[in-house]
Design a protein around this motif. Structure first.
Motif, PDB file in Angstrom:
ATOM      1  N   LEU A   1      47.281  62.203  10.105  1.00 41.34           N
ATOM      2  CA  LEU A   1      48.094  61.443   9.159  1.00 41.34           C
ATOM      3  C   LEU A   1      47.731  61.797   7.721  1.00 41.34           C
ATOM      4  O   LEU A   1      48.614  61.948   6.865  1.00 41.34           O
ATOM      5  CB  LEU A   1      47.898  59.942   9.391  1.00 41.34           C
ATOM      6  CG  LEU A   1      48.382  59.386  10.731  1.00 41.34           C
ATOM      7  CD1 LEU A   1      48.047  57.910  10.842  1.00 41.34           C
ATOM      8  CD2 LEU A   1      49.883  59.606  10.887  1.00 41.34           C
ATOM      9  N   ASN A   2      46.440  61.930   7.465  1.00 44.70           N
ATOM     10  CA  ASN A   2      45.999  62.246   6.112  1.00 44.70           C
ATOM     11  C   ASN A   2      46.366  63.679   5.724  1.00 44.70           C
ATOM     12  O   ASN A   2      46.682  63.963   4.564  1.00 44.70           O
ATOM     13  CB  ASN A   2      44.487  62.042   6.015  1.00 44.70           C
ATOM     14  CG  ASN A   2      44.092  60.613   6.308  1.00 44.70           C
ATOM     15  OD1 ASN A   2      44.272  59.717   5.513  1.00 44.70           O
ATOM     16  ND2 ASN A   2      43.565  60.386   7.506  1.00 44.70           N
TER      17      ASN A   2
ATOM     18  N   LEU B   1      49.970  63.532   4.762  1.00 47.36           N
ATOM     19  CA  LEU B   1      50.104  62.923   3.443  1.00 47.36           C
ATOM     20  C   LEU B   1      49.754  63.931   2.342  1.00 47.36           C
ATOM     21  O   LEU B   1      50.461  64.035   1.336  1.00 47.36           O
ATOM     22  CB  LEU B   1      49.199  61.697   3.341  1.00 47.36           C
ATOM     23  CG  LEU B   1      49.171  60.975   1.995  1.00 47.36           C
ATOM     24  CD1 LEU B   1      50.557  60.442   1.646  1.00 47.36           C
ATOM     25  CD2 LEU B   1      48.153  59.837   2.015  1.00 47.36           C
TER      26      LEU B   1
ATOM     27  N   LEU C   1      45.141  56.170   8.556  1.00 43.38           N
ATOM     28  CA  LEU C   1      45.584  56.712   7.277  1.00 43.38           C
ATOM     29  C   LEU C   1      44.707  56.141   6.177  1.00 43.38           C
ATOM     30  O   LEU C   1      44.469  54.935   6.123  1.00 43.38           O
ATOM     31  CB  LEU C   1      47.048  56.350   7.031  1.00 43.38           C
ATOM     32  CG  LEU C   1      47.681  56.879   5.733  1.00 43.38           C
ATOM     33  CD1 LEU C   1      47.738  58.412   5.751  1.00 43.38           C
ATOM     34  CD2 LEU C   1      49.086  56.299   5.562  1.00 43.38           C
TER      35      LEU C   1
ATOM     36  N   SER D   1      43.542  56.255   1.839  1.00 43.19           N
ATOM     37  CA  SER D   1      43.890  56.635   0.473  1.00 43.19           C
ATOM     38  C   SER D   1      42.825  56.083  -0.458  1.00 43.19           C
ATOM     39  O   SER D   1      41.977  55.281  -0.050  1.00 43.19           O
ATOM     40  CB  SER D   1      45.271  56.093   0.082  1.00 43.19           C
ATOM     41  OG  SER D   1      45.228  54.691  -0.144  1.00 43.19           O
TER      42      SER D   1
ATOM     43  N   GLN E   1      41.615  51.315   4.988  1.00 45.66           N
ATOM     44  CA  GLN E   1      42.125  52.145   6.068  1.00 45.66           C
ATOM     45  C   GLN E   1      43.333  51.482   6.718  1.00 45.66           C
ATOM     46  O   GLN E   1      43.353  50.277   6.952  1.00 45.66           O
ATOM     47  CB  GLN E   1      41.036  52.389   7.112  1.00 45.66           C
ATOM     48  CG  GLN E   1      39.934  53.325   6.653  1.00 45.66           C
ATOM     49  CD  GLN E   1      39.030  53.744   7.804  1.00 45.66           C
ATOM     50  OE1 GLN E   1      39.274  53.397   8.958  1.00 45.66           O
ATOM     51  NE2 GLN E   1      37.993  54.490   7.486  1.00 45.66           N
TER      52      GLN E   1
ATOM     53  N   GLY F   1      50.248  53.513   9.869  1.00 47.73           N
ATOM     54  CA  GLY F   1      50.218  54.701   9.025  1.00 47.73           C
ATOM     55  C   GLY F   1      51.433  55.579   9.242  1.00 47.73           C
ATOM     56  O   GLY F   1      51.982  56.141   8.284  1.00 47.73           O
TER      57      GLY F   1
ATOM     58  N   LEU G   1      54.181  56.626   6.458  1.00 39.09           N
ATOM     59  CA  LEU G   1      54.552  58.018   6.194  1.00 39.09           C
ATOM     60  C   LEU G   1      56.061  58.219   6.339  1.00 39.09           C
ATOM     61  O   LEU G   1      56.667  58.981   5.578  1.00 39.09           O
ATOM     62  CB  LEU G   1      53.812  58.954   7.141  1.00 39.09           C
ATOM     63  CG  LEU G   1      52.348  59.246   6.799  1.00 39.09           C
ATOM     64  CD1 LEU G   1      51.748  60.184   7.844  1.00 39.09           C
ATOM     65  CD2 LEU G   1      52.217  59.857   5.405  1.00 39.09           C
TER      66      LEU G   1
ATOM     67  N   LEU H   1      51.013  53.430  -0.302  1.00 43.30           N
ATOM     68  CA  LEU H   1      49.636  53.677   0.124  1.00 43.30           C
ATOM     69  C   LEU H   1      48.672  52.622  -0.378  1.00 43.30           C
ATOM     70  O   LEU H   1      47.479  52.685  -0.089  1.00 43.30           O
ATOM     71  CB  LEU H   1      49.182  55.061  -0.377  1.00 43.30           C
ATOM     72  CG  LEU H   1      50.080  56.235   0.003  1.00 43.30           C
ATOM     73  CD1 LEU H   1      49.541  57.518  -0.585  1.00 43.30           C
ATOM     74  CD2 LEU H   1      50.213  56.346   1.521  1.00 43.30           C
TER      75      LEU H   1
END
Length: 285
Positions: free
Chosen positions: A75-76, A79, A160, A162, A167, A173, A177, A247
């Motif tokens: 997921l990150n 992103l 996810l 940021s 978290q 997440g 997205l 986010l």
């Protein structure tokens, strides 16, 4: 013959969405644009493999922290890929699909033959716009799905994260997205509308694509001039980064609402001018 044309003639069946979609699929620029949407996450993933663990090697500061987050899960990684491509690359791809669609027909001399089928001008323009929007959306989804697949395969399935929120569980997440992708699609309507208008005004595809990109860059530059004050809110790209509010904890959507309204208004204005101009001009190429 009848007062409305030949017997059996139906303007709505002269050029179908499917036919134009398949036709554009054979174009080299379509395949290259979609192919690059697949290639970009691969390039980013390979670049991360050269990380030596040295903070200075990551650029330090905020950029270094973004890289750390990007490699902490699929997921990150998705992103991060959207973040680095949203500012310029996606805009170029959208401008390419919309700026090339009419101008290329004019430059090849085939536009007048399409109208001689006969295809009503408004229908021809509407179908070409719909196909350009479809391919733009497909490009954005291709980028996100490819990044998700590669990132998950390489870094696993993790929450996810940021720098401005706690978290976020993987399920939530994914939804956030999807919201990011949706807002990016809406914000890119500005450059889609501008490129489409320029495509109608010129017979040079590169001029339409390049002109749209340059005007968006100019808007971004003006947006950095704080002396303009509240006038910056009127710039078409002022709210382009509002998706970052998804986010945060809690989610901030005020700027996203403003950005959505702004993008839709600008796109509608550009498309209206394009249709007005195309239905009234002499087509000689």
């Amino acid at each position: 013959m009848t007062g409305s044309g030949a017997v059996g003639y139906r303007p709505g069946r002269t050029l179908s969405f499917g036919a134009e979609f398949r036709r554009q699929a054979t174009r080299v620029r379509t395949r290259m644009a979609l192919g690059f949407m697949v290639l970009l996450p691969v390039i980013i993933l390979i670049a991360f493999q050269f990380d030596t663990g040295d903070d200075d090697g990551n650029g330090g500061g905020e950029f270094g922290s973004l890289i750390d987050l990007a490699t902490s899960g699929g997921l990150n990684f998705t992103l991060f890929t959207l973040l680095v491509s949203a500012g310029f690359m996606l805009g170029v791809v959208v401008a390419l699909f919309h700026g090339d669609t009419v101008a290329s027909e004019a430059s090849w001399g085939s536009l007048r033959y399409l109208l001689a089928v006969p295809v009503p001008r408004s229908r021809l323009l509407a179908v070409k716009l719909a196909v350009a929007l479809a391919y733009s959306g497909l490009a954005l989804l291709t980028l996100a799905v490819t990044a998700m697949a590669l990132g998950t395969a390489r870094y696993g399935w993790s929450p996810l994260r940021s720098t401005v929120a706690a978290q976020i569980p993987p399920g939530e997440g994914v939804l956030r997205l999807l919201g990011v992708v949706g807002y990016l699609a809406v914000s890119l309507l500005v450059i889609a509308g501008l490129a489409f208008l320029l495509s109608v005004l010129t017979d040079a595809p590169l001029g339409a694509v390049g002109g749209a990109v340059l005007l968006v860059i100019l808007s971004n530059i003006l947006d950095q001039i704080t002396a303009l004050g509240d006038l910056r809110n009127l710039l078409p790209t002022h709210f382009s980064d509002a998706w970052l509010g998804l986010l945060s904890t809690p989610i901030q959507t005020d700027d996203m609402v403003k950005g959505t309204i702004s993008a839709v208004c600008y796109a509608t204005l550009f498309w209206s001018f394009a249709f007005r101009r195309f239905t009234r001009k002499d087509v000689t190429s």
